[in-house]
Write an enzyme that holds these catalytic residues in place. Structure first.
Site, short mmCIF file in Angstrom:
data_model
loop_
_atom_site.label_atom_id
_atom_site.label_comp_id
_atom_site.label_asym_id
_atom_site.label_seq_id
_atom_site.Cartn_x
_atom_site.Cartn_y
_atom_site.Cartn_z
N SER A 278 0.86 -1.20 0.00
CA SER A 278 0.00 0.00 0.00
C SER A 278 0.89 1.23 0.00
CB SER A 278 -0.87 0.03 1.26
OG SER A 278 -0.10 0.46 2.37
N ASP A 279 0.35 2.36 -0.46
CA ASP A 279 1.08 3.59 -0.16
C ASP A 279 0.94 3.82 1.34
OD1 ASP A 279 2.57 5.88 -0.24
OD2 ASP A 279 1.60 6.69 -2.02
N TRP A 280 1.73 4.73 1.87
CA TRP A 280 1.83 4.86 3.33
C TRP A 280 0.55 5.46 3.92
CZ3 TRP A 280 5.36 2.25 1.38
CH2 TRP A 280 6.48 1.81 2.07
N GLY A 281 -0.30 4.60 4.41
CA GLY A 281 -1.57 5.07 4.96
C GLY A 281 -2.70 5.05 3.94
N SER A 282 -2.57 4.28 2.88
CA SER A 282 -3.61 4.31 1.85
C SER A 282 -4.66 3.21 2.01
CB SER A 282 -2.99 4.22 0.44
OG SER A 282 -2.49 2.93 0.19
#
Ligand code: BGC
Length: 763
Positions: A278-282
Site C-alpha cells: 500500500s502507499d503509506w496510509g492508503s
C-alpha cells in the site's frame, strides 16, 4: 486510526555510455544493453520456490501470518524469527536510497546513510536511452544492498497529465510508450542486484491536490491506452517484484483496495505474482484490503516519526513466547489486529491472508532473503555510480533554444556572471519522500567553476530569494544586472525549486509531494529578473531547473539560448557545464510538452483539474486519451516546446524510409547522417497516424524510437519495429485491443512536430 496524510503524510559498462543504445526497437544495439522486447511474462521468475513457500505456510500460525502483512515501523514489515523469516526493509526511491529511516525516523548516530543522488526521473526519461534506465537501476539496487534494503520504492511512473502536479519531477513522461521503454530497464537494473523494485503509484494518481481522497474516473479507453501501459510493461516485461497502490480513489473505490485494478487487471489479466504494497496510509478498510489486492499495509506513526521507539524488539519478545507487550500503533493497522479478528470470525478469509504471505515470501526468495542464498554486498557512492549520475544528467539535459549558436560557450572566456539562486541551491533533500542525503551535490555554480578553472573570473549574484511569497526584489535585480553588464557571458540558473524549506513538508509549494504548484511560472519574481538580465547582456544563457513544464513566455522570445536541466542529481552542475561549454553535445528530448500557457493544457481545455466543478473530491478525466501531444496535435494547439523536442550542436539528415510490412506489423528502416561538425546523438522518433479510422484517434502516437550516436559525417541505419500493438486501439464495447485494417501513416522525425520522413503501411 490516524492516517498519514501530508507526508502520509553500475556498475555500468562504459560501453553502455557511448554506443547506440536504442529503444527496444532500434536495431543498432550494443551488446550488454538490456532488451526491452516483449518476452514471455517476466513474472514467472517469482515462481521458483512455491514448494518451500507451501511448507512455510503450513508452519506459520495465523498470528504470524498477520504479523507479516503490515508495517512494524516506518519502513519495515514484520518477520518471523521462529522460522528465520526476516523483516522486509523498504526505502524510497525513486532516485537514490533515502537516509536511514529504516525503522524510525531518527537516524542512528553516525549512520553511513549518504547515497548517490541520481538525476530525477524527468531527466532519465529525457535521455530516451533505455540502456541508461538499466544503468540507473543498477546503481539503486547496488546502494540498496549496501544499506540493507530489500525493496526500493520506485520507479514512479504516473502519467504527467497536469502541468502543475507537484510530483511530476518524480515521474517520467506524458507518453505511455516512452514510459514503458524506460521503466523496463530501470526495473531490470534494480532487480539485477537482487533487490526488488516497487513500481508506483497504481493507479490514476496524477496530482497531489487531494491525492488522499479524490475519486478519479476516466473512460476504459483512457485507462487502457494512457494510464496503464507503463505499469503493464513494468510487470510483464520488467518483471517488477512489487508494486505500490496509490492514495486516491478510482471509480468510487480506494485504488489500493480496488478489486478491478488489483485483482481483475493486475493479478488477473497481467498475471502479477509479486507483492502489492500500500502507499503509506492508503488502506482504509480491513475487509476490502483482505479481499481486494493489498498484500502489505504500510504507513507510519507521525508521533513516532522523530522518536527512536523500536517496534521490532517488542515483536521478537512476543514471538519467543514471553507475555505479549502492549499493542503498538502498527498493531492497530487494518491488516493487523482488526484483520486477525476478522479472520478468526470468518475462516473463509484464510486463503486471502495466505495469498498475501505467499507473495511476500516470493519477493523474499527473489531478493535472496530466504533459502540460504547470498545477497550481493552492494556498494555505496562508488566512482561508477557517480559516473552514471553524470551520464544520465548529460544525456537528459535538453537544449530548447540556441539562436545564432550562442552555445556552446568558449572556455577562452574571461568573465562569466552566474545569476540565480538556483545556481547554488542543493536539491537532494527536497521534494518529499524522494529526498535523500547525497554524498555530495555539485551545484551549477560549482560545476561552472570546475569547468573553467582559476583563470576565468566567475561572479555570482543570486537575483532572487527562495522564500514563501517572495516577489521580485529590486535590489537583488540591480545587483544581478550590474554583474551581467560587466561579464562576457551570463549564465542564468533559475526555474523551479523543491520548496521553500525542505524540512517543513507543508511549506513545499513547488515540485514537492503533498501539494501541486500554484502556477506554471517561475516563482520568486524570476520573470522580471530574467528580463532585466537579458536586457543588460544579450549573451545570456537561461538554464532552467525543475520538474515539469515551465511557462517561459515572458522572456523566451528574447533569450538566445535556453537549456532545461531538470533536477540533474549529484553531478548536475558538472553536467550543465559540460553541455554549456560543448564537452557534451546535448541530446536530451522533452518527455512532455511545454504548453505556451497553462490554460492551453488539455486538463483545462477538455478535462477537469484538480477536481470536478463544485466537488473537490471528484475528478473526471474528460481529456480522455488526449493527454500531452495527443491533445496539442489533434486539436492543433501550438505548444511552446513540443514533446520529443531538443536541439543539438550538430545537424542530422534523415534518409527516406523503407517500410516492410509483416503480418499485422511493419519494420521501418532509414539512414541517419550526422551532417554537422561535431559528434552527437539523435533520437529518431516514429509516430503512427491511423488514416482510415472509424473511431476517434489521436493525430499521432509514438510507437518506436532509437537513439543513435554519430561522429561527424557518419551514417547509420536505424531499424524501428512496429509490432501489431503499435496499430491497435482499445475497443470499449469488445473490451479488447483491436487492429482495424486500413492504411497507417508512419511519421519519422526529430520531435513530435518535426517530422522529417513519412511512409505508409496497409494492414
Ligand atoms: C509516498 C510514496 C512513498 C512513501 C514512503 C508516500 O507518502 O506517496 O511514494 O514511497 O510515502 O515514503
Amino acid at each position: 486510526m490516524p492516517l498519514f496524510s501530508i507526508r502520509a503524510q553500475a556498475l555500468v559498462a562504459a560501453a553502455l555510455f557511448c554506443a547506440t543504445a536504442g529503444a527496444a526497437s532500434a536495431q543498432t544495439k550494443k551488446p550488454g544493453a538490456p532488451a526491452a522486447k516483449p518476452t514471455a511474462n517476466a513474472q514467472q521468475a517469482l515462481l521458483g520456490h512455491e514448494a518451500e513457500i507451501d511448507a512455510l505456510l503450513q508452519k506459520l500460525t495465523l498470528e504470524e501470518k498477520v504479523h507479516m502483512i503490515h508495517a512494524n515501523s516506518a519502513f519495515a514489515a514484520g518477520g518471523v524469527p521462529r522460522l528465520n523469516i526476516p523483516e522486509i526493509m523498504t526505502s524510497d526511491g525513486p532516485h537514490g536510497v533515502r537516509p536511514e529511516q529504516g525503522r524510525n525516523w531518527e537516524p542512528p548516530v553516525g549512520a553511513n546513510d549518504a547515497s548517490s543522488y541520481l538525476p530525477t526521473n524527468n531527466t532519465l526519461a529525457a535521455t530516451w536511452n533505455p540502456a541508461l534506465g538499466y544503468a540507473y537501476g543498477t546503481v539503486l539496487g547496488s546502494e540498496a544492498n549496501a544499506r540493507g534494503k530489500d525493496i526500493i520504492l520506485g520507479p514512479g511512473i504516473n502519467i504527467v497529465r497536469a502541468p502543475l502536479n507537484g510530483r511530476n519531477f518524480e515521474y517520467l513522461s506524458e507518453d505511455p510508450f516512452l514510459i514503458s521503454q524506460m521503466v523496463v530497464g530501470y526495473i531490470k537494473g534494480v532487480q539485477s542486484q537482487g533487490v526488488s523494485a516497487c513500481v508506483k503509484h497504481f493507479a490514476a494518481n496524477n496530482q497531489e491536490i487531494h491525492r488522499d481522497d479524490v475519486d478519479v474516473s476516466m473512460s476504459e479507453r483512457a485507462l487502457r491506452e494512457i494510464y496503464l501501459p507503463g505499469f503493464k510493461a513494468a510487470i510483464q516485461q520488467g518483471g517488477a517484484f512489487s508494486l505500490m497502490g496509490s492514495y486516491n480513489k478510482f471509480r468510487g473505490t480506494w485504488a489500493t483496495e480496488n478489486a478491478y485494478l488489483m485483482n481483475t487487471i493486475l493479478k488477473g489479466e497481467w498475471g502479477f505474482k509479486g507483492l502489492v504494497v500500500s502507499d503509506w496510509g492508503s488502506v482504509h478498510d480491513t475487509q476490502e484490503a483482505l479481499r481486494n489486492g493489498t498484500d502489505l499495509e504500510m504507513g507510519t506513526d507521525l508521533a513516532l516519526m522523530y522518536k527512536s521507539v523500536d517496534q521490532s524488539a517488542a515483536t521478537a519478545t512476543a514471538s519467543a513466547g514471553a507475555p505479549a507487550p502492549a499493542r503498538s500503533y502498527y498493531d492497530q493497522f487494518f491488516l493487523a489486529d482488526p484483520a486477525l479478528e476478522a479472520i478468526k470470525k470468518d475462516p473463509s478469509l484464510v486463503p486471502m491472508v495466505d495469498d498475501k504471505v505467499r507473495r511476500i515470501l516470493r519477493v523474499m526468495y527473489a531478493t535472496h532473503m530466504l533459502g540460504g542464498a547470498k545477497r550481493q554486498p552492494g556498494a555505496l557512492n562508488t566512482k561508477e555510480h557517480q559516473a552514471t549520475a553524470l551520464k544520465v544528467a548529460e544525456e537528459g539535459i535538453v537544449l530548447l533554444k540556441n539562436d545564432g549558436n550562442l552555445l556552446p560557450l568558449k572556455k577562452s572566456v574571461k568573465t562569466v556572471a552566474v545569476i540565480g539562486a538556483n545556481a547554488e541551491r542543493a536539491n537532494s533533500m527536497g521534494g518529499g519522500s524522494s529526498q535523500l542525503k547525497a554524498k555530495y551535490e555539485i551545484t551549477p555554480l560549482q560545476g561552472l567553476k570546475n569547468a573553467l578553472g582559476p583563470g576565468v573570473t566567475v561572479t555570482y549574484a543570486p537575483g532572487y530569494t527562495i522564500a514563501r511569497d517572495q516577489k521580485a526584489d529590486p535590489a537583488l535585480i540591480a545587483q544581478a544586472v550590474a554583474a551581467a553588464k560587466t561579464a562576457d557571458e551570463v549564465v542564468f540558473v533559475g526555474g523551479s525549486t523543491h520548496g521553500y524549506d525542505y524540512t517543513k513538508w507543508s511549506d513545499n509549494a513547488y515540485d514537492a509531494e503533498g501539494t501541486d504548484k500554484p502556477d506554471m511560472k517561475m516563482p520568486f519574481g524570476q520573470d522580471e529578473l530574467v528580463q532585466a538580465v537579458l536586457a543588460a547582456n544579450p549573451r545570456t544563457v537561461v538554464v532552467l531547473l525543475g520538474g515539469g513544464p515551465i511557462d517561459v513566455s515572458a522572456w523566451a522570445g528574447r533569450a538566445r539560448a535556453v537549456v532545461e536541466a531538470w533536477y540533474p542529481g549529484m553531478e548536475g552542475g558538472n553536467a550543465i557545464a559540460h553541455v554549456l561549454f560543448g564537452d557534451v553535445n546535448p541530446s536530451g528530448k522533452l518527455p512532455f510538452t511545454f504548453p505556451a500557457k497553462l490554460e492551453d493544457s488539455p486538463v483545462y481545455k477538455l478535462g477537469e483539474y484538480p477536481s470536478s466543478p463544485g466537488d473537490p473530491l471528484k475528478e473526471v478525466y474528460k481529456d480522455d486519451i488526449y493527454v500531452g501531444y495527443r491533445y496539442y496535435d489533434t486539436y492543433k494547439v501550438a505548444p511552446q516546446y513540443p514533446f520529443g523536442y531538443g536541439l543539438s550542436y550538430t545537424t542530422f539528415k534523415y534518409g527516406a524510409l523503407t517500410v516492410t510490412p509483416g503480418p499485422q506489423s511493419a519494420t521501418v528502416k532509414l539512414s541517419v547522417t550526422n551532417s554537422g561538425r561535431v559528434a552527437g546523438a539523435e533520437v529518431v522518433q516514429l509516430y503512427v497516424h491511423d488514416n482510415q479510422t472509424a473511431v476517434k484517434r489521436p493525430e499521432k502516437e509514438l510507437k518506436a524510437f532509437g537513439k543513435v550516436f554519430l561522429k561527424p559525417g557518419e551514417t547509420k541505419t536505424v531499424t524501428l519495429a512496429l509490432p501489431a500493438d503499435s496499430f491497435k486501439y482499445y475497443n470499449e464495447s469488445k473490451k479488447q485491443w483491436v487492429l482495424a485494417p486500413g492504411k497507417f501513416n508512419l511519421l519519422v522525425g526529430s520531435s513530435s512536430r518535426d517530422i522529417r520522413q513519412t511512409g505508409t503501411v496497409k494492414l
